[in-house]
Design an enzyme around this catalytic site. Sequence first.
Site, PDB file in Angstrom:
ATOM      1  N   CYS A  85      28.740   0.513   1.602  1.00 16.47           N
ATOM      2  CA  CYS A  85      28.173  -0.704   2.185  1.00 16.47           C
ATOM      3  C   CYS A  85      29.186  -1.825   2.327  1.00 16.47           C
ATOM      4  O   CYS A  85      28.919  -2.823   2.992  1.00 16.47           O
ATOM      5  CB  CYS A  85      27.005  -1.185   1.329  1.00 16.47           C
ATOM      6  N   GLU A 123      20.996   4.823   4.138  1.00 15.71           N
ATOM      7  CA  GLU A 123      20.697   3.597   3.379  1.00 15.71           C
ATOM      8  C   GLU A 123      21.928   2.719   3.304  1.00 15.71           C
ATOM      9  O   GLU A 123      23.056   3.208   3.176  1.00 15.71           O
ATOM     10  CB  GLU A 123      20.210   3.965   1.975  1.00 15.71           C
ATOM     11  N   ARG A 174      15.671  -6.429  -4.549  1.00 12.60           N
ATOM     12  CA  ARG A 174      16.836  -5.646  -4.127  1.00 12.60           C
ATOM     13  C   ARG A 174      16.562  -5.093  -2.731  1.00 12.60           C
ATOM     14  O   ARG A 174      16.131  -3.953  -2.558  1.00 12.60           O
ATOM     15  CB  ARG A 174      17.079  -4.502  -5.116  1.00 12.60           C
ATOM     16  N   ARG A 176      17.164  -3.457   0.705  1.00 10.72           N
ATOM     17  CA  ARG A 176      18.082  -2.514   1.324  1.00 10.72           C
ATOM     18  C   ARG A 176      17.499  -2.078   2.664  1.00 10.72           C
ATOM     19  O   ARG A 176      16.279  -2.059   2.851  1.00 10.72           O
ATOM     20  CB  ARG A 176      18.302  -1.278   0.436  1.00 10.72           C
TER      21      ARG A 176
END
Length: 492
Positions: A85, A123, A174, A176
């Site tokens: 990421c 993801e 969190r 994502r």
Amino acid sequence: MGDDMSLAGSQPFRYIDLFAGIGGFAAALQAFGGECVYSIEKDPAAAGVYERNWGHSPLGDLTDHANDTVMVVPEHDVLVAGFPCQPFSKSGAQRGMEETRGTLYWNILKVIQAHHPTIVVLENVKNLAGRRHEHEWKVIIDTLREAGYRVSDKAVVLSPHRLPLELGGRPQVRERVFITATYDPEGLLSHEDVETPLAYMKLRGRGDDWSVAADLPLVEGEVPGTSLTRDEMQWIDAWDDFVTMMWPVVRSQALPSGRLPALPGFPLWYDRWIDIEALTSWAAGAARMPYRRQLELPDQWEDVPAWKQTFLVKNAQFYSQHKDKLDAWAHEHGVASFPASRRKLEWQAQQTESLWECVLQLRPSGIRAKRATHLPALVAITQTSILGQQRRRLSTGEAALLQGLPETFDFGPQSPAETYKQLGNGVNVGVVWNVLRAHAQRDREILMSTDEGRALYRNLVEEADGGPDERVKEALAAGQARYCRSQMAVAV
């Protein structure tokens, strides 16, 4: 890798786990009854933890296994990839696919083009779907569609705190982004205006509050490696006195009907507490600024950025209004001797009475206080959250629970810092469970058109009612048993 038994009772589906970390995706997929036929993880420490818990080592580099000339990845039904990421993260340079790590998507695509798995789940950080990376987002969606996949061009953004506890939710903010796709070369369903799996999920309402203590089983008493230092206790005690001192003052002020009194929501910084008259006189050009060098200000007020002007004015107004109390408080606690980042308070705890009732982070920008409901995201680059009521940091075991991993998850003999880092880089199990299940429901018609798809639908939907927690415990026990057997075989 092929000896995994299906927990769901039907024929296990085959999956591959790219950029596997310590196995957040594996936990959900094994709980669904999946059989891992290939996994890859470049970091040796994370790969070692993965092996201890899931029974096989993912150590390796995808660029060596899937490129223009080599394809050693086997056939599979589901491909999952939490690809790096950093190229898209706000904490990085945000160079996207211009950065070497960003090009790893092309290696994933080569695997997809070679094997056409039934379902693909990618993801990444939420920022991948932001304006800064519109080009990268479009490239990913377009190339998946060109490969025959039904995929929404709308982002699936999900955080574990949006999910109920019984469905694998956790009190952790969190967010994502997920890209979910189903192989549909015949176009059984429309590939235009595809809705996201979010429509098939049961989500918590915005007014539903968590309680960290109630919803996350916290360890009572002292926990090795979580204690606060004497200095940290001093800084928090000082700002706790500030909070308890200011609440009666704030509540004594008249407010419009219906408004609750509140402590200042802007960052309070001791170093910027100066007289408002001195600041406004300098801003108007009527006087010199005696604190200009101390405040690291340019020669002219016009050269101060607008955001900083607002920040300086608010702090000066606050200080001038409460000067006597603030001076006495700062003198009593020796605030001037604190490190610069501990002379700041970021109050985001609304009506909480005390700093010690909050969840705290000792950040470079200051001491940040939030209500003890949602915990901040576990990330590898920031300080571990402090549980104010427990007067200690979050333990590694509690951090693992926040990611949906059972108490029996084994990190081995590594340092707590390494464990926090791995958990911060990981994916939440409950989020993966719900995304995959909802995606299968969305594309049910495609899945039910083939034998492999029907079997996959049974595993992901029909035999997976409810949340993942108990199934993950079973899958983890099976994986750890495989690891023990492999170690015994090596010893013999």
